[in-house]
Motif scaffolding. Sequence first.
Motif, short mmCIF file in Angstrom:
data_model
loop_
_atom_site.label_atom_id
_atom_site.label_comp_id
_atom_site.label_asym_id
_atom_site.label_seq_id
_atom_site.Cartn_x
_atom_site.Cartn_y
_atom_site.Cartn_z
N ARG A 66 40.50 26.68 67.92
CA ARG A 66 40.68 26.27 66.63
C ARG A 66 41.98 25.10 66.78
O ARG A 66 42.52 24.60 67.51
CB ARG A 66 41.09 27.16 65.94
CG ARG A 66 40.99 28.62 65.42
CD ARG A 66 41.42 29.64 64.58
NE ARG A 66 41.83 29.47 63.44
CZ ARG A 66 42.96 29.03 62.75
NH1 ARG A 66 44.07 29.45 63.63
NH2 ARG A 66 43.44 28.58 61.27
N TYR A 68 42.01 21.21 64.80
CA TYR A 68 41.10 20.25 63.17
C TYR A 68 41.56 18.78 63.79
O TYR A 68 41.91 18.18 64.62
CB TYR A 68 42.64 20.64 61.95
CG TYR A 68 43.30 19.86 62.34
CD1 TYR A 68 43.80 18.31 61.93
CD2 TYR A 68 44.60 20.83 62.59
CE1 TYR A 68 45.28 18.42 61.55
CE2 TYR A 68 45.59 20.38 62.37
CZ TYR A 68 46.29 19.23 62.17
OH TYR A 68 47.72 19.26 61.86
N THR A 85 32.53 27.50 64.40
CA THR A 85 33.54 28.98 62.92
C THR A 85 34.24 27.83 62.64
O THR A 85 35.53 27.81 62.85
CB THR A 85 34.04 29.63 64.25
OG1 THR A 85 32.61 29.92 64.79
CG2 THR A 85 33.54 30.95 62.85
N ASP A 87 37.27 27.36 59.60
CA ASP A 87 38.42 28.64 58.75
C ASP A 87 37.35 28.64 57.37
O ASP A 87 36.80 27.86 56.77
CB ASP A 87 39.01 28.22 58.37
CG ASP A 87 40.23 28.69 59.70
OD1 ASP A 87 39.61 28.48 61.12
OD2 ASP A 87 41.35 28.02 59.51
N HIS A 88 37.21 29.53 57.03
CA HIS A 88 36.75 30.33 55.45
C HIS A 88 36.03 29.90 55.03
O HIS A 88 34.72 30.09 53.60
CB HIS A 88 37.53 29.86 54.11
CG HIS A 88 38.75 29.87 54.76
ND1 HIS A 88 39.69 31.08 55.28
CD2 HIS A 88 40.42 29.30 55.17
CE1 HIS A 88 41.00 31.16 55.01
NE2 HIS A 88 41.31 29.67 55.14
N HIS A 106 40.20 20.29 58.75
CA HIS A 106 39.26 20.94 58.82
C HIS A 106 38.90 22.30 59.77
O HIS A 106 38.74 21.29 60.63
CB HIS A 106 37.54 21.12 57.85
CG HIS A 106 37.50 22.31 57.47
ND1 HIS A 106 36.16 22.16 57.30
CD2 HIS A 106 37.38 23.30 56.71
CE1 HIS A 106 35.72 23.49 56.71
NE2 HIS A 106 36.03 23.87 56.77
N ILE A 107 40.08 23.09 59.85
CA ILE A 107 40.17 23.43 61.07
C ILE A 107 38.98 24.25 61.28
O ILE A 107 38.08 25.34 60.51
CB ILE A 107 41.04 25.26 61.06
CG1 ILE A 107 42.89 24.42 60.65
CG2 ILE A 107 41.26 25.94 61.79
CD1 ILE A 107 43.93 25.05 59.63
N HIS A 108 38.60 24.31 62.87
CA HIS A 108 37.35 24.91 63.18
C HIS A 108 37.28 25.74 64.28
O HIS A 108 38.53 24.68 65.41
CB HIS A 108 36.27 24.09 62.79
CG HIS A 108 36.40 22.60 63.41
ND1 HIS A 108 36.83 21.96 62.76
CD2 HIS A 108 35.95 22.06 64.38
CE1 HIS A 108 36.63 20.52 63.86
NE2 HIS A 108 36.41 21.07 64.91
N GLN A 109 36.86 25.72 64.67
CA GLN A 109 35.86 26.67 66.49
C GLN A 109 35.08 26.24 66.75
O GLN A 109 33.74 26.02 66.26
CB GLN A 109 36.86 27.59 66.97
CG GLN A 109 36.55 27.67 67.99
CD GLN A 109 36.76 29.48 68.43
OE1 GLN A 109 35.83 30.16 67.81
NE2 GLN A 109 37.47 29.93 69.24
#
Length: 138
Positions: A66, A68, A85, A87-88, A106-109
Amino acid sequence: MTRTLLLLGTALAGMLIGAVGATYVNAQNAPQITRTEILRKPMSAAEGKEVVVFTADVPPGGVADRHYHPGDEAIYMLQGSLVFTPDHEQPFELKAGEITFNPAKHIHQAKNMSASEPAKVLNCMIAETGQPLAIPAP
């Protein structure tokens, strides 16, 4: 004198073992992604902003934990595929030849689900001058 040399030798051996052990632990926890900056230039029409272009290589089964990016970015899949993936939001797969947009912060993995094929993306980001390519999520 012999005792001093013995103590010094023991101390040096301990530091060496500690350094090797720390390197091993850090290698085990290291992100499985390699980002390579290709271009970083100031934008002519936007004071304090720059365009940053970089690639990200993710080995088979690798994960970009995770994180950004500090600016808006277009992500173009050069090779393989990644499951993003955010977040939200629902996860989605980006395959070679496809492009997506990722808003700033925008937080993601991202995960390479393949057991054999590496994945490579080209990222084009517009961010405040001097920002890093990615920032680990809190």
